[in-house]
Design an enzyme around this catalytic site. Structure first.
Site, PDB file in Angstrom:
ATOM      1  N   CYS A  71      -2.565  -0.979   6.970  1.00  0.00           N
ATOM      2  CA  CYS A  71      -1.889   0.318   7.060  1.00  0.00           C
ATOM      3  C   CYS A  71      -2.193   1.002   8.383  1.00  0.00           C
ATOM      4  O   CYS A  71      -1.314   1.617   8.986  1.00  0.00           O
ATOM      5  CB  CYS A  71      -2.298   1.209   5.895  1.00  0.00           C
ATOM      6  SG  CYS A  71      -1.581   0.662   4.330  1.00  0.00           S
ATOM      7  N   CYS A  82       0.838  -1.201   0.000  1.00  0.00           N
ATOM      8  CA  CYS A  82       0.000   0.000   0.000  1.00  0.00           C
ATOM      9  C   CYS A  82       0.876   1.254   0.000  1.00  0.00           C
ATOM     10  O   CYS A  82       2.016   1.239   0.465  1.00  0.00           O
ATOM     11  CB  CYS A  82      -0.912   0.013   1.217  1.00  0.00           C
ATOM     12  SG  CYS A  82      -2.082  -1.356   1.275  1.00  0.00           S
ATOM     13  N   GLU A  85       0.579   3.916   1.816  1.00  0.00           N
ATOM     14  CA  GLU A  85       0.886   4.389   3.166  1.00  0.00           C
ATOM     15  C   GLU A  85       2.101   3.667   3.739  1.00  0.00           C
ATOM     16  O   GLU A  85       3.003   4.302   4.312  1.00  0.00           O
ATOM     17  CB  GLU A  85      -0.320   4.173   4.095  1.00  0.00           C
ATOM     18  CG  GLU A  85      -1.563   4.926   3.668  1.00  0.00           C
ATOM     19  CD  GLU A  85      -2.472   4.162   2.712  1.00  0.00           C
ATOM     20  OE1 GLU A  85      -3.678   4.432   2.710  1.00  0.00           O
ATOM     21  OE2 GLU A  85      -1.969   3.289   1.963  1.00  0.00           O
ATOM     22  N   CYS A  89      -6.195   1.162   4.671  1.00  0.00           N
ATOM     23  CA  CYS A  89      -6.744  -0.157   4.982  1.00  0.00           C
ATOM     24  C   CYS A  89      -6.341  -0.566   6.406  1.00  0.00           C
ATOM     25  O   CYS A  89      -5.547   0.115   7.064  1.00  0.00           O
ATOM     26  CB  CYS A  89      -6.246  -1.194   3.971  1.00  0.00           C
ATOM     27  SG  CYS A  89      -4.500  -1.640   4.166  1.00  0.00           S
TER      28      CYS A  89
END
Length: 138
Positions: free
Chosen positions: A92, A56, A58, A89
């Site tokens: 994260c 991801c 992040e 998510c």
């Protein structure tokens, strides 16, 4: 949250989003974190044919921060496609909570020059599992 350079964070996340590797979902995401020393670190999502191996944006930004020797995150901006801004998510959220439970998070859509929505990690992820909860067993 007014002392945070939201515009600069949004710009950095937007630039990172352009580099995202998302051939499976076509959902490009960029993120930028503000470190304790005032630097901005950006990341983008990197997908994989084995979906569980995707990275991801992040966590990509957090990795850049860590590589630079930083351990404090003062703010985060996530830039996604519309019509509504996307939030980090669960994976994260857990990763971010390792560094800042009360993290201010700006959510923007591609083309925005500042976040449309401001959240706090504590509200998105109220009871994180943290290392300070783990007792040494050896």
């Amino acid at each position: 949250m007014s002392a945070i350079a939201w515009k600069e964070l949004t710009e950095a996340a937007s630039r990172a989003r352009i580099s995202a590797y998302a051939p499976y979902s076509n959902y490009l995401v960029g993120a930028a974190v503000l470190s304790g020393d005032g630097r901005i670190f950006a990341g983008c999502n990197v997908e994989n044919a084995s979906y569980g191996l995707a990275l991801c944006a992040e966590r990509s930004a957090v990795a850049q921060l860590i590589v630079a020797g930083q351990r404090t995150i003062l703010a985060l901006v996530v830039v996604t496609a519309g019509p509504e801004p996307g939030t980090p998510c669960g994976l994260c959220r857990q990763t971010l909570s390792e560094f800042a439970v009360e993290l201010p998070i700006g959510l923007a859509i591609a083309g925005d020059d500042a976040p449309r929505v401001l959240k706090n990690l504590r509200h998105l992820f109220p009871d994180p599992f943290r290392g300070d909860l783990v007792k040494e067993s050896f």
